[in-house]
Design a protein around this motif. Structure first.
Motif: not given
Length: 674
Positions: A640-669
């Motif tokens: 959600x919107x309480x996280x830094x972009x650097x954290x979310x980018x790292x989480x997004x990369x991890x989820x992509x590696x694990x083939x897991x859907x990642x959703x960021x409310x700052x980008x996708x609402x």
């Protein structure tokens, strides 16, 4: 009632239908040849039909189809995809370019930025077209730019962002209704060159208004009182204090702060009285009507030729022109003729709230006022005048109420009292305001006149404050959907027709319209009763809400906040017809539809195992996401919107590696958890 030319009404309705069809069902390519063929066919059918005693339906049908096609294609021609030189074909996100723009309108600034409407003329010396919003950081060493100035800036044009939460105001959609499809943010350093260009009538009008405002600032008018004068006469609202504006809105008098059909109508009535003696002369009627038209357009120029004023002056110019022709007609014919002309010139105006409200108000006054006035007619002069004002106000309110509820979700219960007092007062204020503006421009405004006007505005503001303070008469957060708007207007029109002429068929139509409206209310209640669990987006705050029918439970991490009456819950609550709201602190696990949702804060405490369907990461959680995924095996991960972009980018990369859907409310609402 005088003769109504129903052909004009039908032509206008078909033109609007064509515009609406193009808006909701656009075709991917432009077909102009069929339109040309249709015009030729209509001309041939006209030549044939004029020689026939008994008319066939072919010419009429072709004519109606022509007006529909004109509305459809005139709207499509203004869309970027049908303009090959539109700037959207020459820009890319995050790619700075040298852009030449020309300012054509100054907007209300905020605390940190100046804002303008501008036309894009060239990108890297390639000629282009299209309108954008220019947002420029304020600089104490650099004054505001003026309309008709041409700027050479280095920057990138971006799309206007859409809302990130459901049922929020869509600024992007609103800008598109103005013909604006992008924005550019620059600082003073990014402005490479500023130069003057050939003046336009719109730029000259706005610069004239700016000069008058500067003259008024030198007078004895107080700040709030000067802001009211600027709003009444010049259509300049940016200096009105927000709290004062909110009080006018709560009192149901906000319409007097925006120069529109009401102000132009009052001015038209004043000028009609002043030029009435000319009718005694042979050509006095023509001279008087032409003078009224010229003075109305001078007032429009004085007001900066804003769209609302331009529409209103065009409408009343047709009324004045009808007096010149002295033809057997009525106000409804003239109203629809002006509507037809305006929409042919600019079909985008159909989607502007001010356009819709002004034309509906005038239509219902012309249509219902004669009936309503007769009902309360009195032989007493004072009561007759009082009922005249009240009946006009009621008719206008009937006409705009469904749209007001749809757009603004509130209803001022004391609107009738407000308008009975304000409308006669407004005539005096407009006459005095025009006199003050003229005297201020020629530097002869006496202090006693400015102080007298100050006292009058203070009295008006005091009355408005007294009305606005009656909170129990202001009904807020009213749910009103599109279907309710259509159903309500259907019922109002059916009842209006029944009042005009009582017969069996119209009684049936009225009862049928009531039945339809009841059905709409039942359907709307069913539509908004579905259960939902939503993770909203808000910077620095976590808001998870569970909606069940007309109730909502809000989980959040701020114990001091009144989340139910703040962004982003407030508009969602109104749109979904939620009547009861309760709040509680954010838990670690929420169960929904037999699925567990894990919410991790900065401490990152989570169960070693368990049936976790969704993970929500908040407050820059220090969790080892790889280990978490391996441990609880979630179906998806949300941030959600309480996280830094650097954290979310790292989480997004991890989820992509694990083939897991990642959703960021700052980008996708906001995310609807199902």
């Amino acid at each position: 009632m005088k003769f109504i030319n129903f052909a004009i009404v039908r032509f206008s309705c078909l033109l609007m239908l064509g515009i609406l069809t193009a808006h909701f069902f656009p075709i991917p390519y432009l077909i102009l040849r069929p339109l040309l063929f249709l015009f030729c066919l209509t001309s041939i059918l006209w030549l044939i039909s004029r020689k026939q005693l008994i008319q066939q339906i072919y010419f009429g049908s072709a004519t109606y189809l022509c007006f529909f096609a004109v509305g459809y294609f005139s709207y499509q021609l203004r869309l970027p995809q049908f303009r090959p030189n539109h700037f959207t074909y020459f820009v890319a996100e995050d790619a700075p370019k040298i852009i030449q723009i020309k300012i054509f309108q100054t907007l209300k600034p905020d605390n940190y930025n100046y804002k303008y409407f501008a036309n894009v003329q060239a990108i890297n010396e390639i000629p282009v077209s299209g309108n954008i919003v220019l947002v420029m950081a304020k600089d104490s060493l650099h004054p505001e730019f003026k309309p008709d100035e041409v700027l050479l800036v280095y920057g990138s044009i971006s799309t206007i962002p859409q809302p990130l939460n459901p049922h929020q105001f869509d600024y992007s959609k609103y800008m598109k209704s103005q013909g604006v499809y992008g924005q550019i943010r620059v600082s003073e350093k990014q402005v490479l060159k500023a130069m003057s260009s050939r003046s336009t009538i719109f730029g000259t009008a706005q610069n004239l208004r700016t000069g008058i405002v500067e003259k008024l600032k030198e007078s004895k008018l107080k700040t709030d009182e000067r802001a009211i004068v600027q709003a009444l006469i010049l259509g300049e609202k940016k200096d009105i204090d927000k709290s004062l504006y909110d009080e006018y809105a709560a009192a149901g008098a906000v319409h007097i702060l925006a120069v529109s059909g009401l102000h132009v109508g009052i001015l038209y009535a004043i000028l009609a009285v002043l030029f009435a003696p000319l009718k005694r002369w042979k050509y006095g009627n023509i001279l008087g009507s032409v003078s009224i038209i010229l003075l109305l357009w001078f007032f429009a120029i004085l007001s900066g030729l804003s769209p609302s004023v331009t529409r209103a002056v065009t409408m009343f110019s047709f009324f004045a022109f009808a007096q010149i022709l002295q033809r057997r007609t009525n106000g409804i014919n003239t109203l629809f003729l002006s509507l037809l002309t305006i929409l042919i010139i600019n079909p985008l105006w159909l989607f502007q709230v001010g356009f819709q409200l002004s034309y509906l108000a005038v239509f219902f006054i012309l249509w219902l006022h004669p009936i309503l006035y007769k009902i309360g007619y009195s032989t007493n002069w004072f009561l007759r005048k009082l009922w005249g004002i009240a009946s006009v106000t009621i008719c206008a309110q009937i006409g705009v109420l469904p749209l007001n509820l749809y757009y603004f979700h509130q209803f001022p219960g004391l609107f009738l009292l407000t308008n009975i007092v304000v409308l006669p007062f407004l005539t005096i204020l407009m006459c005095g305001g025009l006199l003050i503006v003229i005297l201020a421009v020629i530097n002869t405004l006496p202090d006693w006149l400015a102080e007298t006007y100050n006292a009058m505005i203070e009295a008006l503001n005091g009355f408005i404050y007294w009305i606005a303070d009656k909170d129990e008469f202001l009904f807020k957060d009213i749910h009103f959907s599109t279907l309710k708007v259509l159903g309500t207007y259907l019922m109002v029109i059916a009842l209006g027709m029944l009042l005009r002429k009582l017969n069996y068929s119209r009684l049936v139509y009225s009862l049928l319209s009531m039945t339809i409206l009841v059905g709409v209310f039942i359907y709307d209640e069913f539509r908004t009763s579905k259960n939902q669990l939503i993770l909203f987006h808000k910077n620095n705050k976590t808001i998870l809400a569970y909606k069940r029918r007309g109730e909502m439970l809000i989980f959040h991490n701020d114990s001091t906040a009144d989340a139910g009456n703040a962004y982003p819950i407030k508009s969602y609550k109104t749109a979904m017809n939620i009547r009861n709201i309760s709040e509680t602190s954010l838990p670690t696990v929420v169960s929904y539809k037999n699925r567990n949702i894990l919410i991790l804060d900065s401490l990152a405490l989570f169960p070693k195992q368990g049936n976790i369907h969704t993970v929500i990461l908040t407050e820059n959680s220090k969790v080892n996401l790889t280990r978490l995924i391996d441990s609880v095996k979630p179906f998806r991960v949300l941030a959600d919107g309480t996280n830094y972009y650097s954290y979310k980018n790292r989480w997004k990369a991890t989820c992509k590696l694990k083939k897991l859907p990642f959703f960021d409310t700052a980008e996708q609402g906001a995310f609807l958890i199902e």
